[in-house]
Design a protein around this motif. Sequence first.
Motif, short mmCIF file in Angstrom:
data_model
loop_
_atom_site.label_atom_id
_atom_site.label_comp_id
_atom_site.label_asym_id
_atom_site.label_seq_id
_atom_site.Cartn_x
_atom_site.Cartn_y
_atom_site.Cartn_z
N LEU A 145 11.11 -23.82 26.75
CA LEU A 145 11.93 -24.36 27.83
C LEU A 145 11.19 -25.45 28.61
O LEU A 145 11.77 -26.47 28.98
N ARG A 146 9.92 -25.22 28.86
CA ARG A 146 9.13 -26.23 29.57
C ARG A 146 8.97 -27.49 28.72
O ARG A 146 8.91 -28.61 29.24
N SER A 147 8.93 -27.31 27.41
CA SER A 147 8.70 -28.42 26.50
C SER A 147 9.94 -29.26 26.27
O SER A 147 9.88 -30.49 26.23
N ILE A 180 10.45 -12.45 31.69
CA ILE A 180 11.87 -12.75 31.75
C ILE A 180 12.22 -13.51 33.02
O ILE A 180 13.01 -14.47 32.99
N ASP A 181 11.61 -13.14 34.14
CA ASP A 181 11.86 -13.88 35.38
C ASP A 181 11.46 -15.35 35.24
O ASP A 181 12.15 -16.24 35.75
N GLU A 182 10.37 -15.59 34.54
CA GLU A 182 9.94 -16.97 34.33
C GLU A 182 11.01 -17.75 33.56
O GLU A 182 11.34 -18.90 33.91
N ILE A 183 11.56 -17.14 32.52
CA ILE A 183 12.63 -17.78 31.74
C ILE A 183 13.83 -18.07 32.63
O ILE A 183 14.37 -19.18 32.64
N LEU A 184 14.26 -17.09 33.39
CA LEU A 184 15.45 -17.25 34.23
C LEU A 184 15.24 -18.32 35.29
O LEU A 184 16.15 -19.12 35.58
N GLN A 185 14.07 -18.35 35.86
CA GLN A 185 13.79 -19.36 36.88
C GLN A 185 13.76 -20.77 36.29
O GLN A 185 14.20 -21.73 36.93
N LEU A 186 13.28 -20.88 35.05
CA LEU A 186 13.30 -22.19 34.38
C LEU A 186 14.73 -22.62 34.09
O LEU A 186 15.08 -23.80 34.23
N LEU A 187 15.58 -21.68 33.68
CA LEU A 187 16.98 -22.02 33.44
C LEU A 187 17.63 -22.57 34.71
O LEU A 187 18.34 -23.58 34.68
N ILE A 188 17.37 -21.91 35.82
CA ILE A 188 17.93 -22.36 37.09
C ILE A 188 17.38 -23.73 37.47
O ILE A 188 18.12 -24.63 37.89
N GLU A 189 16.07 -23.90 37.31
CA GLU A 189 15.44 -25.18 37.64
C GLU A 189 16.02 -26.33 36.83
O GLU A 189 16.29 -27.42 37.37
N TYR A 190 16.23 -26.10 35.53
CA TYR A 190 16.70 -27.17 34.64
C TYR A 190 18.22 -27.22 34.54
O TYR A 190 18.75 -28.03 33.77
N GLN A 191 18.91 -26.35 35.27
CA GLN A 191 20.38 -26.28 35.25
C GLN A 191 20.91 -26.03 33.85
O GLN A 191 21.87 -26.66 33.39
N ILE A 192 20.26 -25.11 33.17
CA ILE A 192 20.68 -24.64 31.85
C ILE A 192 21.37 -23.29 32.04
O ILE A 192 20.89 -22.43 32.78
N ALA A 193 22.50 -23.10 31.38
CA ALA A 193 23.23 -21.84 31.49
C ALA A 193 22.51 -20.73 30.73
O ALA A 193 21.70 -20.97 29.83
#
Length: 270
Positions: A145-147, A180-193
């Motif tokens: 996700l970061r990449s 999992i929290d890291e993944i969810l926070q990245l989704l929110i940051e990048y506006q990915i559903a």
Amino acid sequence: MIADCHMHTWFSSDSVTRPEEMIEQAVRLGMTELCITDHYDMDYPVNPETGEMEFQLDTLTYREKIRALQEQYRGRIAIRFGVELGLQTHLKDRLRTYVRQWPFDFVIGSMHLLDGKDPYYTDSFPDMSDEEMYRLYFRATAENLRSFHDFQTLGHLDYATRYGKRKAAGYNCGEYRQEIDEILQLLIEYQIALEVNTGGLKYGLGYPNPHPDIIRRYRELGGELITVGSDAHEPRYVAYSFDTASALLKEAGFRYYTLYVGRKPVFRKL
């Protein structure tokens, strides 16, 4: 729900279904919208039996077929042009170029490979416990996700649990809260559903992918974008257990799910 936004046809290596069959089933179910999202996994391992690389996609032919179907079914059901991309960090530049090259309505980013191997094959990680494999999978998801994050939804977040040695019996998502929290926070940051994929119910896990606790946690963290898909590869699984998914989402505090047209969000009431 009026739309299924994750399904596969014979353009994917793991389906032999004509697109028309999937569409006709959606029409029979009373759906007004759907998105076909055939697989493209760049650098997927070569099948040792056939010597061919699986999950490749002839995007031009695929796009022409979708266009023809949009005309054929105009006025009966809206058909969106989608793709499910396999995420690997070394592919970030190729993936970015690809999604900008084609006029997709909807792009799913999915983790199918961990260290170049697919958990689908039960002998991929013979020396790892389920816990070790799941933790590595979640960490690799965050790294991907970061990449690269030029897509609309993260497909089946805990996909690997479908294929662990003990499957649901060996999975407590609370043990991976940090990852999992890291993944969810990245989704929110990048506006990915976050996708709710009912394939987990089809595979007998007793829950969709991701687990309901993860869906609730996403909402707690402020997540709002939810897509819903059956991951169907044949008509009988179109909109599979969508009543269960809808009830789960309402219980978690969601009132809308998200479709994408031209890669822009459109909200539909649950």
